[in-house]
Design an enzyme around this catalytic site. Sequence first.
Site, PDB file in Angstrom:
ATOM      1  N   CYS A  92       7.246  -1.969   0.932  1.00 37.17           N
ATOM      2  CA  CYS A  92       6.067  -2.831   0.994  1.00 37.17           C
ATOM      3  C   CYS A  92       5.481  -2.949   2.394  1.00 37.17           C
ATOM      4  O   CYS A  92       4.503  -3.665   2.589  1.00 37.17           O
ATOM      5  CB  CYS A  92       6.440  -4.228   0.496  1.00 37.17           C
ATOM      6  N   ASN A  93       6.045  -2.256   3.364  1.00 36.00           N
ATOM      7  CA  ASN A  93       5.616  -2.442   4.757  1.00 36.00           C
ATOM      8  C   ASN A  93       4.107  -2.373   4.954  1.00 36.00           C
ATOM      9  O   ASN A  93       3.529  -3.173   5.691  1.00 36.00           O
ATOM     10  CB  ASN A  93       6.273  -1.378   5.652  1.00 36.00           C
TER      11      ASN A  93
END
Length: 366
Positions: A92-93
Amino acid sequence: MKNKKQLKIGELFSGPGGLALGAYLAAKKTQLFDYEHAWAVDNHEHTCETYIRNIKGATPDSVFCEDIRTFNMKNLRNASDKIDGFAFGFPCNDFSVVGEQKGMQGDFGPLYTYGLKVLRMFEPDFFVAENVSGLTSANQGEALKKILKDLEQAGPKYVLTPYLYKFEEYGVPQARHRLIIVGFKKSLGIKFKPPKQTHLKKFVSAKDAIEKTPIKKDAYNNEKTVQSDLVVKRLSYILPGQNAWNAAIPKAYQLNVKGAKLSQIYKRLEAEKPSYTITGSGGGGTHVYHWSENRALTNRERARLQTFPDNFEFMGSKESIRRQIGMAVPPDGAKVIFEAIFKSLHGIEYDHIKDDDIYIPGMKRK
Protein backbone atom coordinates in the site's frame (compact mmCIF):
# COMPACT_ATOMS: atom_id res chain seq x y z
CA MET A 1 -20.71 -27.17 -0.85
CA LYS A 2 -23.30 -28.76 1.42
CA ASN A 3 -20.82 -31.04 3.15
CA LYS A 4 -17.99 -29.75 5.30
CA LYS A 5 -14.78 -29.75 3.27
CA GLN A 6 -11.21 -28.55 3.30
CA LEU A 7 -11.01 -24.98 2.04
CA LYS A 8 -7.58 -24.29 0.55
CA ILE A 9 -6.42 -20.68 0.64
CA GLY A 10 -3.32 -19.20 -0.99
CA GLU A 11 -1.83 -15.78 -0.26
CA LEU A 12 0.39 -13.18 -1.91
CA PHE A 13 1.92 -10.37 0.17
CA SER A 14 0.87 -12.47 3.15
CA GLY A 15 2.48 -10.45 5.92
CA PRO A 16 2.81 -12.25 9.26
CA GLY A 17 -0.56 -13.98 8.89
CA GLY A 18 -3.39 -11.64 9.88
CA LEU A 19 -5.65 -12.70 7.00
CA ALA A 20 -4.73 -16.37 7.36
CA LEU A 21 -5.41 -16.37 11.09
CA GLY A 22 -8.71 -14.59 10.48
CA ALA A 23 -9.73 -17.26 7.95
CA TYR A 24 -8.74 -20.05 10.34
CA LEU A 25 -10.72 -18.50 13.22
CA ALA A 26 -13.75 -17.99 10.96
CA ALA A 27 -13.67 -21.61 9.84
CA LYS A 28 -13.39 -22.74 13.45
CA LYS A 29 -16.34 -20.58 14.52
CA THR A 30 -18.73 -21.28 11.65
CA GLN A 31 -17.85 -25.00 11.38
CA LEU A 32 -18.72 -24.81 7.68
CA PHE A 33 -15.22 -25.56 6.38
CA ASP A 34 -11.86 -26.75 7.61
CA TYR A 35 -9.23 -24.10 6.83
CA GLU A 36 -6.26 -25.40 4.86
CA HIS A 37 -3.16 -23.33 4.12
CA ALA A 38 -2.06 -23.87 0.51
CA TRP A 39 0.86 -21.46 0.07
CA ALA A 40 1.99 -17.94 0.88
CA VAL A 41 4.46 -15.46 -0.63
CA ASP A 42 6.13 -12.50 1.08
CA ASN A 43 9.50 -10.82 0.52
CA HIS A 44 10.47 -10.17 4.16
CA GLU A 45 12.50 -12.90 5.88
CA HIS A 46 11.34 -12.37 9.47
CA THR A 47 7.73 -12.00 8.31
CA CYS A 48 7.94 -15.39 6.59
CA GLU A 49 9.42 -16.92 9.75
CA THR A 50 6.53 -15.50 11.76
CA TYR A 51 3.98 -16.91 9.31
CA ILE A 52 5.56 -20.37 9.44
CA ARG A 53 5.76 -20.24 13.23
CA ASN A 54 2.08 -19.40 13.74
CA ILE A 55 -0.15 -20.37 10.81
CA LYS A 56 -1.56 -23.88 10.82
CA GLY A 57 -0.12 -26.02 8.03
CA ALA A 58 2.55 -23.49 6.96
CA THR A 59 6.03 -24.92 6.33
CA PRO A 60 9.30 -23.67 4.80
CA ASP A 61 8.24 -25.50 1.63
CA SER A 62 4.86 -23.76 1.36
CA VAL A 63 5.92 -20.23 2.33
CA PHE A 64 8.02 -18.55 -0.35
CA CYS A 65 10.19 -15.71 0.92
CA GLU A 66 10.83 -13.95 -2.39
CA ASP A 67 10.20 -10.72 -4.26
CA ILE A 68 7.06 -11.32 -6.32
CA ARG A 69 8.59 -9.38 -9.23
CA THR A 70 11.26 -12.05 -9.72
CA PHE A 71 9.39 -15.03 -8.26
CA ASN A 72 8.64 -18.00 -10.53
CA MET A 73 4.90 -18.35 -10.04
CA LYS A 74 4.98 -21.91 -11.37
CA ASN A 75 6.24 -22.80 -7.88
CA LEU A 76 2.73 -22.14 -6.61
CA ARG A 77 1.45 -25.00 -8.77
CA ASN A 78 4.05 -27.27 -7.20
CA ALA A 79 2.86 -26.27 -3.72
CA SER A 80 -0.82 -26.85 -4.48
CA ASP A 81 -2.61 -27.93 -7.64
CA LYS A 82 -5.70 -25.92 -6.71
CA ILE A 83 -6.99 -23.32 -4.26
CA ASP A 84 -10.56 -22.51 -3.26
CA GLY A 85 -9.81 -19.01 -2.00
CA PHE A 86 -7.13 -16.39 -2.51
CA ALA A 87 -6.10 -13.49 -0.27
CA PHE A 88 -3.69 -10.68 -1.05
CA GLY A 89 -2.94 -7.48 0.78
CA PHE A 90 -1.05 -5.89 -2.09
CA PRO A 91 1.55 -3.33 -0.90
CA CYS A 92 0.00 0.00 0.00
CA ASN A 93 3.01 2.33 0.10
CA ASP A 94 2.01 4.25 -3.00
CA PHE A 95 -1.64 4.59 -1.96
CA SER A 96 -1.21 5.55 1.69
CA VAL A 97 -2.46 8.95 2.85
CA VAL A 98 0.88 9.29 4.65
CA GLY A 99 3.53 9.97 2.02
CA GLU A 100 3.66 11.06 -1.61
CA GLN A 101 0.70 8.99 -2.88
CA LYS A 102 2.34 8.06 -6.18
CA GLY A 103 -0.41 5.56 -6.92
CA MET A 104 0.05 3.67 -10.17
CA GLN A 105 3.16 5.70 -10.95
CA GLY A 106 5.00 4.36 -7.90
CA ASP A 107 7.08 1.21 -7.46
CA PHE A 108 4.35 -0.58 -5.51
CA GLY A 109 1.15 0.52 -7.23
CA PRO A 110 1.23 -2.05 -10.08
CA LEU A 111 1.93 -5.03 -7.77
CA TYR A 112 -1.77 -5.90 -7.66
CA THR A 113 -1.31 -7.34 -11.17
CA TYR A 114 0.38 -10.40 -9.66
CA GLY A 115 -2.92 -11.12 -7.97
CA LEU A 116 -4.51 -11.11 -11.41
CA LYS A 117 -2.04 -13.78 -12.48
CA VAL A 118 -3.09 -15.99 -9.56
CA LEU A 119 -6.77 -15.55 -10.45
CA ARG A 120 -6.00 -16.63 -14.01
CA MET A 121 -3.83 -19.57 -12.91
CA PHE A 122 -6.08 -21.07 -10.23
CA GLU A 123 -9.57 -19.63 -10.84
CA PRO A 124 -10.49 -19.77 -7.11
CA ASP A 125 -14.13 -19.51 -6.03
CA PHE A 126 -13.43 -16.28 -4.16
CA PHE A 127 -10.73 -13.78 -3.32
CA VAL A 128 -10.10 -11.09 -0.71
CA ALA A 129 -7.94 -8.08 -1.64
CA GLU A 130 -6.89 -5.56 1.03
CA ASN A 131 -5.43 -2.09 0.81
CA VAL A 132 -5.37 1.26 2.59
CA SER A 133 -8.23 3.73 2.43
CA GLY A 134 -5.98 6.07 0.42
CA LEU A 135 -6.47 3.82 -2.60
CA THR A 136 -9.92 5.37 -3.06
CA SER A 137 -8.37 8.74 -3.95
CA ALA A 138 -5.06 7.72 -5.56
CA ASN A 139 -4.58 9.19 -9.03
CA GLN A 140 -7.86 11.12 -8.61
CA GLY A 141 -9.73 7.85 -8.13
CA GLU A 142 -8.57 6.39 -11.44
CA ALA A 143 -6.29 3.79 -9.78
CA LEU A 144 -9.19 2.11 -7.97
CA LYS A 145 -11.38 2.13 -11.07
CA LYS A 146 -8.69 0.34 -13.05
CA ILE A 147 -7.98 -2.17 -10.28
CA LEU A 148 -11.67 -3.01 -9.93
CA LYS A 149 -12.09 -3.42 -13.67
CA ASP A 150 -9.03 -5.68 -13.92
CA LEU A 151 -10.14 -7.84 -10.97
CA GLU A 152 -13.64 -8.13 -12.37
CA GLN A 153 -12.35 -9.38 -15.72
CA ALA A 154 -9.62 -11.67 -14.34
CA GLY A 155 -9.71 -15.39 -15.11
CA PRO A 156 -13.27 -16.74 -15.03
CA LYS A 157 -14.57 -13.22 -14.17
CA TYR A 158 -15.67 -12.13 -10.72
CA VAL A 159 -18.51 -10.24 -9.07
CA LEU A 160 -16.93 -7.66 -6.77
CA THR A 161 -17.99 -5.99 -3.54
CA PRO A 162 -15.53 -3.27 -2.48
CA TYR A 163 -16.18 -1.71 0.91
CA LEU A 164 -14.28 0.64 3.20
CA TYR A 165 -14.22 -1.15 6.55
CA LYS A 166 -13.72 0.82 9.75
CA PHE A 167 -12.38 -1.98 11.92
CA GLU A 168 -13.19 -0.26 15.20
CA GLU A 169 -16.84 -0.82 14.22
CA TYR A 170 -16.18 -4.57 14.25
CA GLY A 171 -14.58 -4.85 17.68
CA VAL A 172 -10.96 -4.09 16.80
CA PRO A 173 -9.57 -1.68 19.45
CA GLN A 174 -8.06 0.56 16.82
CA ALA A 175 -9.29 3.13 14.30
CA ARG A 176 -8.00 1.25 11.28
CA HIS A 177 -9.77 1.91 7.97
CA ARG A 178 -9.06 -0.43 5.10
CA LEU A 179 -10.52 -1.03 1.66
CA ILE A 180 -11.45 -4.70 1.29
CA ILE A 181 -12.52 -6.06 -2.08
CA VAL A 182 -14.31 -9.40 -1.98
CA GLY A 183 -14.83 -11.19 -5.28
CA PHE A 184 -16.87 -14.31 -6.04
CA LYS A 185 -16.56 -16.29 -9.25
CA LYS A 186 -19.34 -15.03 -11.51
CA SER A 187 -20.59 -18.54 -12.28
CA LEU A 188 -21.44 -19.09 -8.59
CA GLY A 189 -24.15 -16.43 -8.71
CA ILE A 190 -23.10 -14.94 -5.34
CA LYS A 191 -23.13 -11.22 -4.60
CA PHE A 192 -21.23 -10.64 -1.36
CA LYS A 193 -22.71 -8.36 1.30
CA PRO A 194 -20.35 -6.70 3.81
CA PRO A 195 -21.20 -7.94 7.33
CA LYS A 196 -23.05 -5.52 9.56
CA GLN A 197 -21.05 -3.60 12.13
CA THR A 198 -21.04 -5.24 15.58
CA HIS A 199 -19.61 -2.45 17.76
CA LEU A 200 -21.22 0.81 16.65
CA LYS A 201 -22.58 1.55 20.11
CA LYS A 202 -19.61 0.35 22.17
CA PHE A 203 -16.09 0.38 20.78
CA VAL A 204 -13.39 -1.72 22.42
CA SER A 205 -11.00 0.70 24.12
CA ALA A 206 -7.22 0.63 24.08
CA LYS A 207 -7.19 0.17 27.85
CA ASP A 208 -9.54 -2.82 27.72
CA ALA A 209 -7.49 -4.43 24.97
CA ILE A 210 -4.21 -4.02 26.85
CA GLU A 211 -5.24 -4.35 30.49
CA LYS A 212 -8.53 -6.27 30.80
CA THR A 213 -6.55 -9.50 30.61
CA PRO A 214 -3.10 -8.69 32.04
CA ILE A 215 -0.14 -9.50 29.82
CA LYS A 216 2.04 -12.15 31.45
CA LYS A 217 5.56 -11.12 32.36
CA ASP A 218 7.03 -13.81 30.12
CA ALA A 219 4.77 -13.03 27.14
CA TYR A 220 6.33 -13.04 23.68
CA ASN A 221 7.59 -9.74 22.24
CA ASN A 222 6.87 -7.71 25.37
CA GLU A 223 10.21 -5.98 25.92
CA LYS A 224 9.86 -2.33 26.89
CA THR A 225 11.57 0.47 24.99
CA VAL A 226 14.15 2.38 27.01
CA GLN A 227 13.10 6.03 26.86
CA SER A 228 15.67 8.80 27.23
CA ASP A 229 15.23 11.31 30.04
CA LEU A 230 14.37 13.96 27.42
CA VAL A 231 11.57 11.85 25.94
CA VAL A 232 10.19 10.97 29.38
CA LYS A 233 10.12 14.64 30.28
CA ARG A 234 8.47 15.58 26.97
CA LEU A 235 5.80 12.91 27.41
CA SER A 236 5.04 14.16 30.91
CA TYR A 237 3.56 17.33 29.36
CA ILE A 238 1.45 15.49 26.75
CA LEU A 239 -2.10 14.59 27.78
CA PRO A 240 -4.04 11.58 26.41
CA GLY A 241 -5.05 12.33 22.82
CA GLN A 242 -2.46 15.08 22.42
CA ASN A 243 0.75 14.95 20.39
CA ALA A 244 4.07 16.79 20.28
CA TRP A 245 2.53 19.71 18.39
CA ASN A 246 -0.65 20.54 20.30
CA ALA A 247 0.49 19.91 23.88
CA ALA A 248 1.78 22.67 26.18
CA ILE A 249 5.41 21.56 26.21
CA PRO A 250 8.13 23.89 27.55
CA LYS A 251 10.52 25.04 24.84
CA ALA A 252 13.41 23.00 26.27
CA TYR A 253 11.52 19.78 25.53
CA GLN A 254 9.89 20.70 22.24
CA LEU A 255 10.86 19.13 18.93
CA ASN A 256 12.75 21.31 16.48
CA VAL A 257 11.09 20.21 13.25
CA LYS A 258 10.36 22.21 10.13
CA GLY A 259 7.87 21.29 7.42
CA ALA A 260 5.19 18.62 7.76
CA LYS A 261 4.21 17.75 11.30
CA LEU A 262 2.59 14.31 11.50
CA SER A 263 -0.19 14.16 14.07
CA GLN A 264 1.00 10.82 15.45
CA ILE A 265 4.37 12.15 16.70
CA TYR A 266 4.53 11.39 20.44
CA LYS A 267 0.77 11.03 20.45
CA ARG A 268 -0.68 9.46 23.57
CA LEU A 269 -3.51 6.97 23.43
CA GLU A 270 -6.82 7.79 25.05
CA ALA A 271 -7.58 5.00 27.50
CA GLU A 272 -11.34 4.81 26.89
CA LYS A 273 -11.17 5.05 23.09
CA PRO A 274 -9.80 2.75 20.39
CA SER A 275 -6.16 3.36 19.49
CA TYR A 276 -5.22 5.45 16.50
CA THR A 277 -3.79 3.50 13.56
CA ILE A 278 -0.78 1.32 14.36
CA THR A 279 1.93 1.80 11.72
CA GLY A 280 4.90 -0.35 10.80
CA SER A 281 7.58 2.27 10.28
CA GLY A 282 8.73 5.74 11.25
CA GLY A 283 11.42 7.34 13.34
CA GLY A 284 11.35 8.82 16.81
CA GLY A 285 7.95 9.61 18.22
CA THR A 286 5.97 7.17 16.03
CA HIS A 287 5.90 4.15 18.35
CA VAL A 288 2.44 4.78 19.94
CA TYR A 289 2.46 6.07 23.51
CA HIS A 290 0.75 4.89 26.67
CA TRP A 291 -2.10 7.01 28.04
CA SER A 292 -0.62 7.37 31.55
CA GLU A 293 2.90 5.93 31.60
CA ASN A 294 5.66 7.99 29.99
CA ARG A 295 6.71 5.35 27.47
CA ALA A 296 6.07 3.78 24.10
CA LEU A 297 3.99 0.62 23.92
CA THR A 298 5.68 -2.75 23.75
CA ASN A 299 5.29 -4.83 20.62
CA ARG A 300 2.95 -7.17 22.49
CA GLU A 301 0.73 -4.24 23.43
CA ARG A 302 0.70 -3.13 19.80
CA ALA A 303 -0.13 -6.69 18.77
CA ARG A 304 -3.11 -6.66 21.14
CA LEU A 305 -4.38 -3.48 19.49
CA GLN A 306 -4.10 -5.41 16.22
CA THR A 307 -6.00 -8.36 17.87
CA PHE A 308 -3.18 -10.90 17.60
CA PRO A 309 -3.43 -13.38 20.50
CA ASP A 310 -0.63 -13.51 23.05
CA ASN A 311 0.46 -16.97 21.86
CA PHE A 312 1.21 -15.53 18.42
CA GLU A 313 5.00 -15.16 18.43
CA PHE A 314 6.56 -12.64 16.06
CA MET A 315 10.07 -13.50 14.88
CA GLY A 316 13.03 -11.19 14.29
CA SER A 317 14.44 -8.01 15.79
CA LYS A 318 12.37 -5.54 17.78
CA GLU A 319 12.05 -3.12 14.84
CA SER A 320 11.30 -5.96 12.43
CA ILE A 321 8.48 -7.12 14.70
CA ARG A 322 7.13 -3.58 14.91
CA ARG A 323 7.06 -3.51 11.11
CA GLN A 324 5.19 -6.80 10.90
CA ILE A 325 2.56 -5.77 13.44
CA GLY A 326 1.95 -2.40 11.80
CA MET A 327 1.57 -3.81 8.29
CA ALA A 328 -0.74 -6.67 9.25
CA VAL A 329 -4.49 -7.05 8.84
CA PRO A 330 -6.15 -7.37 12.27
CA PRO A 331 -7.14 -11.07 12.56
CA ASP A 332 -10.43 -10.24 14.32
CA GLY A 333 -11.37 -7.90 11.47
CA ALA A 334 -10.46 -10.52 8.86
CA LYS A 335 -12.42 -13.14 10.81
CA VAL A 336 -15.69 -11.21 10.50
CA ILE A 337 -15.24 -10.90 6.73
CA PHE A 338 -14.33 -14.57 6.24
CA GLU A 339 -17.32 -15.65 8.34
CA ALA A 340 -19.55 -13.78 5.89
CA ILE A 341 -17.69 -15.33 2.91
CA PHE A 342 -18.11 -18.86 4.25
CA LYS A 343 -21.80 -18.31 4.94
CA SER A 344 -22.24 -16.86 1.46
CA LEU A 345 -20.73 -20.01 -0.05
CA HIS A 346 -23.30 -22.06 1.88
CA GLY A 347 -26.21 -19.76 1.14
CA ILE A 348 -26.63 -18.93 4.81
CA GLU A 349 -28.18 -15.57 5.73
CA TYR A 350 -26.31 -13.19 8.04
CA ASP A 351 -26.65 -9.60 9.20
CA HIS A 352 -25.23 -7.39 6.50
CA ILE A 353 -24.99 -3.75 5.49
CA LYS A 354 -27.87 -2.49 3.37
CA ASP A 355 -27.30 -2.29 -0.36
CA ASP A 356 -27.70 1.49 -0.39
CA ASP A 357 -24.80 1.82 2.05
CA ILE A 358 -22.37 -0.39 0.10
CA TYR A 359 -20.33 2.21 -1.72
CA ILE A 360 -16.88 3.72 -1.72
CA PRO A 361 -16.52 7.40 -0.76
CA GLY A 362 -15.69 9.43 -3.85
CA MET A 363 -17.20 6.90 -6.24
CA LYS A 364 -20.69 6.88 -7.70
CA ARG A 365 -23.26 4.62 -6.08
CA LYS A 366 -24.48 1.80 -8.27
